[in-house]
Motif scaffolding. Structure first.
Motif, short mmCIF file in Angstrom:
data_model
loop_
_atom_site.label_atom_id
_atom_site.label_comp_id
_atom_site.label_asym_id
_atom_site.label_seq_id
_atom_site.Cartn_x
_atom_site.Cartn_y
_atom_site.Cartn_z
N ALA A 32 0.74 -1.03 0.22
CA ALA A 32 0.27 0.23 -0.36
C ALA A 32 1.05 1.35 0.31
N ASP A 36 1.24 3.93 -2.64
CA ASP A 36 0.57 5.36 -2.17
C ASP A 36 1.03 6.22 -4.06
N TYR A 117 8.26 4.84 10.12
CA TYR A 117 8.34 3.83 10.48
C TYR A 117 9.08 3.35 10.88
N GLU A 151 -1.63 11.01 9.46
CA GLU A 151 -1.01 9.62 8.75
C GLU A 151 -2.58 8.23 9.65
N ALA A 152 -2.46 8.49 10.70
CA ALA A 152 -3.66 7.90 10.95
C ALA A 152 -5.24 7.70 10.41
N GLU A 153 -5.29 8.83 9.58
CA GLU A 153 -6.46 8.63 9.01
C GLU A 153 -6.37 8.24 7.42
N LEU A 154 -4.59 8.84 7.22
CA LEU A 154 -4.58 7.75 6.06
C LEU A 154 -3.85 6.33 6.15
N GLY A 155 -4.62 6.03 7.33
CA GLY A 155 -4.20 4.69 7.01
C GLY A 155 -2.61 4.33 7.40
N LEU A 156 -1.54 5.41 7.37
CA LEU A 156 -0.22 4.77 7.56
C LEU A 156 -0.04 4.50 8.91
N ASP A 157 -0.95 4.28 9.81
CA ASP A 157 -0.48 3.56 11.16
C ASP A 157 -0.47 2.22 10.65
N ARG A 158 -1.04 0.92 10.02
CA ARG A 158 -1.24 -0.01 9.34
C ARG A 158 0.43 -0.66 9.96
N TRP A 159 1.84 0.09 10.45
CA TRP A 159 2.36 0.07 10.17
C TRP A 159 2.83 0.91 10.99
#
Length: 179
Positions: A32, A36, A117, A151-159
């Motif tokens: 992902a 991006d 990350y 960043e969390a809203e964008l889904g970057l916190d999946r990692w």
């Protein structure tokens, strides 16, 4: 290699560098991130106009890396630093960071910050080697909290991600700039 401000005509090249720099994430199971979309031309132009977009240029004139930064709560926040894989492992990203540090010192900033990350070798472990430290949640400034929430809203916190900071001492190491 030297560092200079990016020109308007070069903004699409930054997008190409970003796409290429994303590809190694695929090998870490972070497809992902590799897929991006890079920052849009309008956003890149905002950084350029503000004097906060720099490129690393090879001797043949080709652009191989870039850095975007902005002031956040008294520090210079590195929004993005990307190195084309063909120029990786040559400390070009580090040179861009030193350039940003020099500009930040000149502007009176006391530190550099970034978010990154934790488990990507060329992210948090690399930044720790060049003097950044991970910030505890209690140390996050309001601006860094806002960045992390976005960043969390964008889904970057999946990692796992962290915010990091490097204090700027007066007269730190210089960088290579265009003559």
């Amino acid at each position: 290699m030297y560092i200079r401000p990016v020109s308007p005509a070069e903004l699409p090249v930054l997008q190409g560098i970003e796409r290429a720099a994303g590809e190694p994430f695929r090998g870490l199971g972070m497809g992902a991130i590799a897929d991006d979309e890079p920052p849009g031309i309008a956003l890149l132009e905002e950084f350029r106009r503000a004097g906060r977009a720099w490129v690393a240029v090879e001797g043949d004139g080709s652009l191989v890396a870039y850095l975007l930064s902005e002031p956040v709560d008294g520090a210079e926040h590195i929004e993005q630093v990307s190195v084309h894989p063909r120029a990786a492992r040559r400390r070009i990203g580090g040179e861009l960071i030193e350039h940003a540090a020099d500009r930040a010192r000149e502007a009176g900033s006391e530190a550099l910050t970034l978010t990154t990350y934790t488990d990507v070798p060329w992210n948090a472990p690399y930044y720790a080697r060049i003097g950044f430290r991970v910030l505890a949640d209690a140390e996050l400034t309001p601006g860094l909290r806002k960045i992390r929430a976005h960043e969390a809203e964008l889904g970057l916190d999946r990692w796992p991600r962290v915010a990091m900071r490097r204090e700027l001492s007066p007269g730190g190491p210089g960088s290579r700039t265009a003559p």
